[in-house]
Scaffold this motif. Structure first.
Motif, PDB file in Angstrom:
ATOM      1  N   GLU A 215       0.868  -1.181   0.000  1.00 44.44           N
ATOM      2  CA  GLU A 215       0.000   0.000   0.000  1.00 44.44           C
ATOM      3  C   GLU A 215       0.901   1.226   0.000  1.00 44.44           C
ATOM      4  N   LEU A 216       0.487   2.273  -0.711  1.00 39.73           N
ATOM      5  CA  LEU A 216       1.241   3.521  -0.672  1.00 39.73           C
ATOM      6  C   LEU A 216       0.606   4.434   0.364  1.00 39.73           C
ATOM      7  N   PRO A 217       1.386   5.331   0.966  1.00 39.57           N
ATOM      8  CA  PRO A 217       0.790   6.235   1.953  1.00 39.57           C
ATOM      9  C   PRO A 217      -0.288   7.103   1.307  1.00 39.57           C
ATOM     10  N   LYS A 220      -1.369  13.658   0.529  1.00 38.61           N
ATOM     11  CA  LYS A 220      -1.880  14.794   1.309  1.00 38.61           C
ATOM     12  C   LYS A 220      -3.021  15.466   0.548  1.00 38.61           C
ATOM     13  N   GLY A 222      -3.579  18.480   0.112  1.00 37.00           N
ATOM     14  CA  GLY A 222      -3.246  19.799  -0.422  1.00 37.00           C
ATOM     15  C   GLY A 222      -2.786  20.675   0.728  1.00 37.00           C
ATOM     16  N   VAL A 223      -1.895  21.580   0.408  1.00 37.22           N
ATOM     17  CA  VAL A 223      -1.276  22.376   1.462  1.00 37.22           C
ATOM     18  C   VAL A 223      -2.025  23.685   1.669  1.00 37.22           C
ATOM     19  N   ARG A 224      -2.168  24.067   2.922  1.00 36.58           N
ATOM     20  CA  ARG A 224      -2.809  25.346   3.231  1.00 36.58           C
ATOM     21  C   ARG A 224      -1.705  26.360   3.507  1.00 36.58           C
ATOM     22  N   MET A 225      -1.658  27.413   2.704  1.00 38.80           N
ATOM     23  CA  MET A 225      -0.570  28.375   2.832  1.00 38.80           C
ATOM     24  C   MET A 225      -0.946  29.475   3.819  1.00 38.80           C
ATOM     25  N   ALA A 242      -5.667  21.515  13.762  1.00 38.64           N
ATOM     26  CA  ALA A 242      -4.995  20.209  13.694  1.00 38.64           C
ATOM     27  C   ALA A 242      -4.887  19.573  15.083  1.00 38.64           C
TER      28      ALA A 242
END
Ligand SMILES: Cc1cc2nc3c(=O)[nH]c(=O)nc-3n(C[C@H](O)[C@H](O)[C@H](O)COP(=O)(O)OP(=O)(O)OC[C@H]3O[C@@H](n4cnc5c(N)ncnc54)[C@H](O)[C@@H]3O)c2cc1C
Lengths: 246, 320
Positions: A215-217, A220, A222-225, A242
């Motif tokens: 299995e691959l991780p 994400k 998407g990043v919150r800037m 978080a």
């Protein structure tokens, strides 16, 4: 002095890992295989100790014929001779059984492995071999000196370092800091072509484990800037969204 | 039949990873309908406390042979407890000490072994464990077929669960443990710092920090949020930081709740070691840095401007 160094052959560290057949098989297409980086350290250290006293260093690999370029590299670094046990390495226990069966009556003064193989990350062969051969096993070592029948060894412990002494024979696993890996020179590369590489048939071993699927991780979301002028916003998000800091 | 857990100590205290291991053992024992026996070797503070995490029994071993940690002696003693209590599933932490006994114990018990285990097993027709492979780039599900199964559990993989039960404590005399052929000459522990492999929060920095003298800011931020410190490979190669802080494919693999990467580009070998972190924050002056693709939160900015403000913000937040 007689030293045995175990090596595995692993995908190059830049490899993007993918799987075939419904995620049941590692996809080796286009993958370059190299000598496991920790095993390079183990071999270099073994050579540093054995060479000055006219000793021998045997490099041992459990695997199929496609590993021979990597084995030749080990020979070009300076190993005296090589042994390949002709079987696919299915798990750490299988490998350790093969190595132990080969090594048990050969009178090696010590055996080195890498800390772990960077493909299956078992970190187990050193301890398994120690018990199978009934000799001390010292893992993640960062220094090794052998004098007479005693070795002085520094090893990593959780949150620190420790110096231990051990009688010979023993098995130890190489950690970063043990040495800088030797780079083969032209003479070494030429000499490696004619050094002995023995192929030994495996002993029969009951397999204790079987890989079912991979299995691959999770990627994400998407990043919150966050603005560089408002780092307090980051702290706020880490605390309240978080919930990873207090 | 029982689930046997090796309860590792540091300074005579059970480590956080040991409490995770006991909690893990309890979960497995519940599925199997068996009990949990925790094994405490050497002088640990309060063995009965392991009952709070799910141990039904705690077996203690005190003997001169165990005054010093020795993989041979500890593995032999632990294996004899496993036999005496008919252990069918054996749990050890995937720490340096844990791994130094795991292989030996597996051989002594004829157990099937899986290290680097990151989750509870699936128990059905098969006993299937999930383990990290390719240095954090992937996971594998491995079936263990031998009657006795030994699992080495990666720290921070499962939560510590409190239980109401109390544990019965009994002493165990391990006979016939051969004198160790190794002796510890010196131990140097880094004191007053959170061990990186067990840390829930990690502040990590790379070549973007320009030089070791600038790690004061990294330490300050780490102290403000209760974090351990880590670094990229070139940073430890240049001896700006000790190699024990090097994370990645050829360093250590960690899985904290929060990983903050400052001035690290996010090379594939670096990501391998940290991508299992639950939340990743990246601070980099280059908006194109590959690390942002693997991040949850990002700040594009010069670390030398951002860090002082971030440290200030963290300090005032925790002061509230
Ligand atoms: C066999 C092999 C194994 C490897 N194993 C590992 C491993 O285990 N772990 C590992 O980390 N690497 C490993 N590497 C190295 C890896 O390929 C990268 O070279 C390395 O991770 C880069 O480290 P870095 O991000 O600190 O430095 P760089 O790649 O130089 O990146 C520095 C970053 O800092 C940013 N920056 C610069 N100045 C500032 C500033 N003032 N403020 C904010 N940001 C700034 C830059 O934009 C850049 O993104 C391995 C390589 C090989 C070949």
């Amino acid at each position: 002095m007689k030293v045995l160094v175990c090596m595995s052959v692993v995908p190059d560290t830049t490899t993007k890992i993918t799987f075939n057949n419904n995620n049941t098989e590692f996809n080796t297409a286009g993958v370059q295989f190299i000598m496991n980086p920790y095993d390079e350290l183990a071999l270099t250290k073994a050579l540093d100790i054995a060479d000055p006293v006219g000793g021998t260093v045997t490099i041992l690999h459990v695997g199929l014929a496609d590993a021979e370029p990597a084995i030749r590299k080990a020979l070009s670094m300076g190993a005296t001779d090589a042994v390949r046990i002709n079987a696919a390495a299915t798990d750490a226990q299988f490998v350790a059984e093969q190595v132990a069966s080969y090594a048990k009556d050969k009178g090696f003064d010590f055996i080195l492995t890498g800390r772990e193989s960077i493909d299956y990350n078992g970190g187990a062969v050193c301890g398994l071999l120690g018990a199978m051969l009934d000799i001390p096993s010292i893992n993640v070592i960062t220094q090794l000196e052998v004098s007479g029948n005693t070795a002085t060894i520094e090893r990593d412990i959780d949150g620190g370092r420790e110096t231990v002494s051990s009688s010979l024979p023993f098995v130890a696993s190489a950690q970063k800091d043990l040495c800088e890996p030797r780079i083969p020179n032209m003479r070494g590369i030429m000499a490696a072509r004619t050094k002995p590489l023995a192929v030994v048939e495996p002993i029969s071993v009951t397999n204790h484990s079987s890989y079912q699927r991979f299995e691959l991780p999770q990627p994400k979301q998407g990043v919150r800037m966050i603005s560089a002028d408002a780092p307090e916003e980051l702290i706020n998000l880490l605390r309240n969204e978080a919930k990873v800091i207090n | 039949m029982s689930v046997i857990v090796f309860a590792e100590t540091s300074d005579n205290q059970y480590k956080k990873s040991s409490l995770e291991a006991v909690s893990y053992g309890k979960e497995v024992a519940t599925k199997l309908g068996s009990k949990v026996v925790a094994v405490s070797i050497g002088n640990a503070g309060n063995p009965e406390s392991l009952g709070n995490y799910g141990a039904d029994e705690v077996v203690t071993l005190h003997d001169a042979a165990f005054a010093q940690f020795s993989p041979e002696a500890y593995a032999a003693a632990f294996a004899s407890v496993c036999k005496a209590h008919s252990g069918s599933v054996i749990i050890i932490s995937n720490t340096y000490s844990g791994k130094s006994i795991a292989g030996r114990v597996a051989v002594l018990l004829g157990a099937g072994m899986a290290s680097n285990v990151v989750d509870y097993p699936e128990i059905g027709d098969q006993f299937l464990v999930k383990r990290g492979v390719f240095s954090g780039k992937a996971f594998a599900y491995v079936g263990l077929n031998a009657p006795v199964k030994l699992l080495a559990i990666t720290p921070n993989s499962v939560e510590i669960k409190q239980h109401a039960g109390t544990a019965a404590v009994s002493a165990f005399a391990a006979d016939g443990i051969a004198a160790s052929k190794t002796t510890i000459k010196e131990t140097n522990r880094i004191t007053g710092k959170i061990p990186l492999t067990e840390a829930e929060i990690v502040v990590s920095a790379g070549r973007g920090m320009k030089g070791p003298e600038n790690w004061v800011m990294i330490e300050d931020l780490a102290n403000a949020i209760g974090a351990a410190t880590a670094c990229s490979k070139p940073v430890s190669d240049m001896h700006w930081r000790p190699h024990s802080e090097h994370v990645g494919q050829t360093g250590i693999t960690i899985k904290p709740n929060l990983y903050i990467a400052i001035g690290i580009s996010g090379a594939i070998q670096h990501l391998a070691g940290v991508s299992s972190s639950k939340v990743i924050v990246v601070i980099n002056k280059d908006p194109e840095a590959p690390f942002f693709k693997a991040a949850d939160y990002g700040i594009v900015g010069d670390a030398f401007d951002v860090l002082p403000k971030l440290i200030q913000a963290a300090k005032s937040a925790t002061a509230q």
